[in-house]
Design a protein around this motif. Structure first.
Motif, PDB file in Angstrom:
ATOM      1  N   SER A  57       8.070  25.323   8.181  1.00 31.16           N
ATOM      2  CA  SER A  57       8.326  23.886   8.115  1.00 31.16           C
ATOM      3  C   SER A  57       7.484  23.199   9.172  1.00 31.16           C
ATOM      4  O   SER A  57       7.320  23.731  10.269  1.00 31.16           O
ATOM      5  N   ALA A  58       6.925  22.054   8.835  1.00 34.44           N
ATOM      6  CA  ALA A  58       6.086  21.260   9.748  1.00 34.44           C
ATOM      7  C   ALA A  58       5.004  22.133  10.398  1.00 34.44           C
ATOM      8  O   ALA A  58       4.176  22.707   9.697  1.00 34.44           O
ATOM      9  N   SER A  59       5.040  22.300  11.728  1.00 35.65           N
ATOM     10  CA  SER A  59       3.985  23.063  12.393  1.00 35.65           C
ATOM     11  C   SER A  59       4.154  24.561  12.231  1.00 35.65           C
ATOM     12  O   SER A  59       3.270  25.323  12.604  1.00 35.65           O
ATOM     13  N   ALA A  65      12.669  20.516  13.006  1.00 30.29           N
ATOM     14  CA  ALA A  65      11.785  21.028  11.951  1.00 30.29           C
ATOM     15  C   ALA A  65      10.633  21.819  12.559  1.00 30.29           C
ATOM     16  O   ALA A  65      10.202  22.823  12.012  1.00 30.29           O
ATOM     17  N   ARG A  66      10.159  21.347  13.711  1.00 33.42           N
ATOM     18  CA  ARG A  66       8.975  21.948  14.321  1.00 33.42           C
ATOM     19  C   ARG A  66       9.323  23.244  15.041  1.00 33.42           C
ATOM     20  O   ARG A  66       8.543  24.189  15.052  1.00 33.42           O
ATOM     21  N   THR A  88      10.660   2.990   0.911  1.00 38.03           N
ATOM     22  CA  THR A  88       9.506   2.081   0.916  1.00 38.03           C
ATOM     23  C   THR A  88       9.833   0.747   1.584  1.00 38.03           C
ATOM     24  O   THR A  88       9.007   0.180   2.277  1.00 38.03           O
ATOM     25  N   ARG A 114     -10.061  15.850   7.469  1.00 39.56           N
ATOM     26  CA  ARG A 114      -9.121  16.899   7.854  1.00 39.56           C
ATOM     27  C   ARG A 114      -7.738  16.601   7.280  1.00 39.56           C
ATOM     28  O   ARG A 114      -7.085  17.468   6.706  1.00 39.56           O
ATOM     29  N   ARG A 115      -7.314  15.339   7.402  1.00 37.83           N
ATOM     30  CA  ARG A 115      -6.004  14.963   6.864  1.00 37.83           C
ATOM     31  C   ARG A 115      -5.995  15.041   5.346  1.00 37.83           C
ATOM     32  O   ARG A 115      -4.999  15.465   4.742  1.00 37.83           O
ATOM     33  N   ALA A 125       1.813  12.545  13.505  1.00 37.12           N
ATOM     34  CA  ALA A 125       2.097  13.347  12.310  1.00 37.12           C
ATOM     35  C   ALA A 125       1.348  14.671  12.391  1.00 37.12           C
ATOM     36  O   ALA A 125       1.894  15.728  12.083  1.00 37.12           O
ATOM     37  N   GLU A 126       0.076  14.632  12.839  1.00 39.57           N
ATOM     38  CA  GLU A 126      -0.711  15.865  12.924  1.00 39.57           C
ATOM     39  C   GLU A 126      -0.200  16.802  14.008  1.00 39.57           C
ATOM     40  O   GLU A 126      -0.384  18.004  13.944  1.00 39.57           O
ATOM     41  N   LYS A 137      -6.366  -3.089   5.534  1.00 44.59           N
ATOM     42  CA  LYS A 137      -6.121  -2.605   4.180  1.00 44.59           C
ATOM     43  C   LYS A 137      -6.995  -1.380   3.919  1.00 44.59           C
ATOM     44  O   LYS A 137      -8.175  -1.368   4.253  1.00 44.59           O
ATOM     45  N   ASP A 172     -11.768  13.177  11.129  1.00 46.15           N
ATOM     46  CA  ASP A 172     -10.310  13.025  11.131  1.00 46.15           C
ATOM     47  C   ASP A 172      -9.754  12.776   9.731  1.00 46.15           C
ATOM     48  O   ASP A 172      -8.782  13.416   9.305  1.00 46.15           O
ATOM     49  N   PRO A 202      -5.263   4.648   6.534  1.00 45.67           N
ATOM     50  CA  PRO A 202      -4.008   5.396   6.408  1.00 45.67           C
ATOM     51  C   PRO A 202      -2.993   4.899   7.415  1.00 45.67           C
ATOM     52  O   PRO A 202      -3.367   4.365   8.459  1.00 45.67           O
ATOM     53  N   ARG A 203      -1.733   5.007   7.086  1.00 46.84           N
ATOM     54  CA  ARG A 203      -0.687   4.621   8.040  1.00 46.84           C
ATOM     55  C   ARG A 203       0.512   5.503   7.847  1.00 46.84           C
ATOM     56  O   ARG A 203       0.625   6.199   6.881  1.00 46.84           O
ATOM     57  N   GLU A 220       0.787  19.766   8.544  1.00 44.08           N
ATOM     58  CA  GLU A 220       0.727  19.721  10.012  1.00 44.08           C
ATOM     59  C   GLU A 220       0.088  21.001  10.542  1.00 44.08           C
ATOM     60  O   GLU A 220      -0.698  20.972  11.491  1.00 44.08           O
ATOM     61  N   ILE A 270       3.118   6.067  -2.564  1.00 37.47           N
ATOM     62  CA  ILE A 270       4.266   6.868  -2.990  1.00 37.47           C
ATOM     63  C   ILE A 270       4.264   7.009  -4.503  1.00 37.47           C
ATOM     64  O   ILE A 270       4.469   8.091  -5.052  1.00 37.47           O
ATOM     65  N   GLY A 293       2.750  17.412  14.360  1.00 33.32           N
ATOM     66  CA  GLY A 293       3.988  17.984  13.846  1.00 33.32           C
ATOM     67  C   GLY A 293       5.208  17.203  14.320  1.00 33.32           C
ATOM     68  O   GLY A 293       6.332  17.659  14.154  1.00 33.32           O
ATOM     69  N   GLU A 321       0.823  -1.209   0.000  1.00 32.00           N
ATOM     70  CA  GLU A 321       0.000   0.000   0.000  1.00 32.00           C
ATOM     71  C   GLU A 321       0.854   1.254   0.000  1.00 32.00           C
ATOM     72  O   GLU A 321       0.552   2.221  -0.677  1.00 32.00           O
ATOM     73  N   ARG A 322       1.931   1.196   0.797  1.00 32.67           N
ATOM     74  CA  ARG A 322       2.778   2.373   0.880  1.00 32.67           C
ATOM     75  C   ARG A 322       3.455   2.663  -0.449  1.00 32.67           C
ATOM     76  O   ARG A 322       3.536   3.797  -0.874  1.00 32.67           O
ATOM     77  N   SER A 323       3.925   1.592  -1.120  1.00 35.29           N
ATOM     78  CA  SER A 323       4.575   1.885  -2.408  1.00 35.29           C
ATOM     79  C   SER A 323       3.562   2.413  -3.419  1.00 35.29           C
ATOM     80  O   SER A 323       3.887   3.275  -4.219  1.00 35.29           O
ATOM     81  N   SER A 339       1.939  14.732   4.120  1.00 34.42           N
ATOM     82  CA  SER A 339       2.665  13.874   5.057  1.00 34.42           C
ATOM     83  C   SER A 339       1.763  13.259   6.123  1.00 34.42           C
ATOM     84  O   SER A 339       2.245  12.639   7.048  1.00 34.42           O
ATOM     85  N   LEU A 340       0.445  13.438   5.992  1.00 33.55           N
ATOM     86  CA  LEU A 340      -0.438  12.910   7.028  1.00 33.55           C
ATOM     87  C   LEU A 340      -1.127  11.619   6.603  1.00 33.55           C
ATOM     88  O   LEU A 340      -1.979  11.102   7.309  1.00 33.55           O
ATOM     89  N   GLY A 341      -0.758  11.111   5.423  1.00 36.46           N
ATOM     90  CA  GLY A 341      -1.407   9.891   4.937  1.00 36.46           C
ATOM     91  C   GLY A 341      -2.839  10.136   4.510  1.00 36.46           C
ATOM     92  O   GLY A 341      -3.647   9.204   4.478  1.00 36.46           O
ATOM     93  N   ILE A 365       0.224   6.812  11.840  1.00 30.71           N
ATOM     94  CA  ILE A 365      -1.016   7.563  12.050  1.00 30.71           C
ATOM     95  C   ILE A 365      -2.134   6.672  12.597  1.00 30.71           C
ATOM     96  O   ILE A 365      -3.057   7.148  13.228  1.00 30.71           O
ATOM     97  N   ARG A 406       4.891  19.173   1.805  1.00 32.81           N
ATOM     98  CA  ARG A 406       4.671  17.851   1.216  1.00 32.81           C
ATOM     99  C   ARG A 406       3.530  17.174   1.954  1.00 32.81           C
ATOM    100  O   ARG A 406       3.414  17.327   3.172  1.00 32.81           O
TER     101      ARG A 406
END
Lengths: 396, 206
Positions: free
Chosen positions: A227-229, B110-111, B191, A371-372, B75-76, B202, A368, B205-206, A337, A50, B78, A45-47, A289-291, B69, A287
């Motif tokens: 960056s990020a938050s 980063a944060r 990956t 929002r993501r 992740a949310e 399946k 949720d 999200p993750r 974020e 991506i 940050g 799933e991740r690949s 980044s929250l899935g 997640i 980018r």
């Protein structure tokens, strides 16, 4: 033998205990195998995810509809007086590198197309489109609107992309004609009035601070990218930034660090900082980044979901969510974020300062996953181009 | 005691099995992992700061292992994407931490990228967050009548500032902040990276 050593007679393990032991062992083996499957599923799933995000499989026509047609119109006619037409544009008839360089850098200055002059405000798509995307899009657009079919290679785009990061937007048609292709004909020069005069006081506040607090740039970056938050500030409406700083002082918006910073700023400092960031242009470093589900995100941003009472983002924040001054900030290229944290803050009440309290209700209706999805999709959009108010500093 | 030898053999066998599954097998699994692309080795200053991180006991309250997640909304917050084994390639020993009395710090660079902010916060966390339960580290700083060239003066709100003179950071504080600023693992994870895939179904999200 004087003392008797006690001993236990041999007794077999009771059957129920054996059964439980065997059952536990089987359960363990099953869980191991089952979890092994989860790993395989997770990886696959991740690949896919991506691959979807990085090597967008849209063809040229689909890319045109999702990325260009909002402004240039589906038939490439543009909008009179505002958006240049693509149909028979000299920029498309020129070598394919011209269209490529414009996509990578954006335009920030006057250009001449046909008999009309346009004030160009095109975003840079460098962060949004892959090399292959740009090849497909340029091929489609030039083939459709200019009947030109010579090809660009992904290698050309990769080389140009390295340079694109270092130079800003094209300062109008004259620069493009001089640097890329003289066949574009006479182009209007960049007038000095449209070149923003940098306010030295604001620049010092941003880069060094005022001695009582940390410099803006120490968190938000030298180019206001965040960056990020930490939010991206480059290109947000001046009045919006000034209002947020004021709201930190009154407590309508709460964030310990920013409240401390804002209390050291005079109202005129706030306006100066707003003006400074509003004309700043920086490439996107956001980018997804929250899935989040990008397809669902795109639907919510462009169409909303009226069954749940959710208006689209673009209905207030403007086409491509580039913002509508003075109240509605740009959302594109914002860090997911930060966007997600703000949507949560409107629900929890740590932020209560949106126009007509619109965002309180909207944020409460997002679950949720939505929002993501929204936050991630907005991060994939190109950064806001220089605003039309450029050059008119300190006017508010 | 009867059957001493079989008992001892069985006990050792159980220990050996546990060691094999919990120590040797994972070691083989991660031994061949190259550092995540984008990960940089620590500089000398960052390594000194890392020693401070251990010495000041930061690890007792702060973890360095963001979750996926489906396990927690890290992740949310940050705090960054779920970490993978190769993110710790230059960490010997790793500083994963076990407690989250404070926030996860794996992406604090980063944060919260500001050196000035971190110095203020280490000197007195309650100068920024009135409700913070983090200890203050005033002994990493010193008060001087006047800042000398090269001194880093920390910014304090009026009610926390000294009546006379300025507070400047000692080298330990600057090292620690350099280490904290280096904690930035926002580059994408490969990956095929060795990682926890959780129990997400399946499609989740993750």
């Amino acid at each position: 033998m004087e003392s008797f050593e006690p001993y236990e007679e041999f007794k077999p393990i009771p059957l129920p205990v054996l059964i439980i032991a065997v059952a536990l062992a089987l359960w363990g083996v099953f869980t191991l195998l089952d979890n092994g499957k989860a790993v395989t599923v997770g990886r696959a799933e991740r690949s896919d995810q991506i691959a979807d995000q990085h090597a967008n499989r849209q063809n040229g026509a689909e890319l045109f509809v999702s990325r260009c047609a909002t402004c240039h119109q589906p038939n490439g006619s543009g909008v009179e007086g505002a958006i240049p037409p693509l149909a028979s544009s000299p920029f498309l008839k020129a070598s394919p590198e011209v269209a490529m360089h414009i996509l990578l850098n954006g335009i920030d200055g006057p250009i001449r197309v046909g008999d009309a002059t346009f004030e160009g405000h095109m975003p840079s798509f460098a962060s949004v489109l892959s090399d292959a995307d740009i090849v497909r899009l340029v091929t489609h657009v030039r083939g459709t609107f200019a009947d030109r079919h010579d090809l660009l290679t992904e290698g050309d785009v990769a080389t140009a992309r390295l340079l694109a990061g270092r130079r800003g937007a094209w300062q109008g048609g004259q620069e493009i004609a001089a640097r890329l292709d003289a066949s574009l004909g006479p182009q209007p020069p960049m007038s000095s009035a449209t070149q923003a005069a940098i306010d030295p006081i604001a620049q010092k506040l941003v880069s060094q601070g005022n001695g009582q607090t940390w410099a803006c740039a120490s968190c938000h970056g030298m180019r206001g990218q965040g960056s990020a938050s930490v939010p991206r500030l480059a290109g947000l409406p001046a009045a919006y930034i000034a209002k947020q700083l004021g709201d930190y002082v009154t407590g309508k918006r709460r964030n310990e660090t920013m409240q401390l910073v804002a209390r050291t700023l005079k109202p005129q400092d706030m306006r100066r900082i707003g003006d400074y960031y509003s004309v700043m242009r920086a490439p996107s470093n956001a980018r997804a980044s929250l899935g989040g589900d990008l397809v669902r995100g795109e639907r919510l941003v462009l169409d909303g979901d009226w069954a749940r009472g959710l208006p689209s983002c673009v209905s207030c924040h403007g086409p491509s969510t580039f913002g509508v001054a003075p109240s509605f900030p740009a959302l594109s290229a914002q860090h997911p974020e930060y966007t997600a944290a703000q949507l949560t803050a409107w629900v929890s009440g740590t932020r209560d300062n949106s126009t007509g309290r619109l965002m309180n209700g909207i944020a409460a209706r997002l679950n949720d996953a939505d929002r993501r999805a929204v936050a991630d999709y907005l991060a994939t959009l190109p950064p806001v181009p220089a605003p039309a108010t450029r050059g008119r500093t300190n006017g508010k | 005691m009867n059957r001493m030898v079989p008992l001892a053999i069985l006990a050792l066998a159980i220990l050996a099995f546990a060691t094999l599954m919990l120590v040797i097998a994972p070691a083989i699994q991660i031994r061949s992992e190259a550092p995540t692309p984008g990960l940089k080795p620590y500089t000398a200053q960052q390594l000194r700061g890392r020693t401070q991180y251990v010495a000041q006991g930061c690890i007792y309250c702060h973890s360095q292992q963001p979750r996926s997640i489906d396990q927690a909304p890290d992740a949310e917050r940050g705090w960054g994407r779920a970490s993978v084994a190769s993110d710790y390639a230059y960490d010997r020993p790793h500083l994963l931490g076990t407690m989250r009395t404070g926030p996860d710090l794996f992406n604090v660079g980063a944060r919260l990228p500001s050196r000035g902010w971190h110095l203020t916060h280490l000197y007195q966390p309650r100068a920024i967050f009135g409700w913070s339960i983090m200890p203050a580290y005033p002994y990493l700083f010193e008060r001087k009548e006047h800042a000398e060239p090269g001194d880093v003066v920390i910014i304090l709100p009026a009610d926390r500032a000294p009546k006379k003179g300025v507070i400047v950071a000692k080298r330990e504080a600057l090292d620690l902040v350099a280490y904290l600023q280096s904690l930035d693992h926002t580059f994408p994870a490969p990956t095929r990276a060795v990682r926890d895939d959780g129990y997400a179904e399946k499609g989740e999200p993750r």
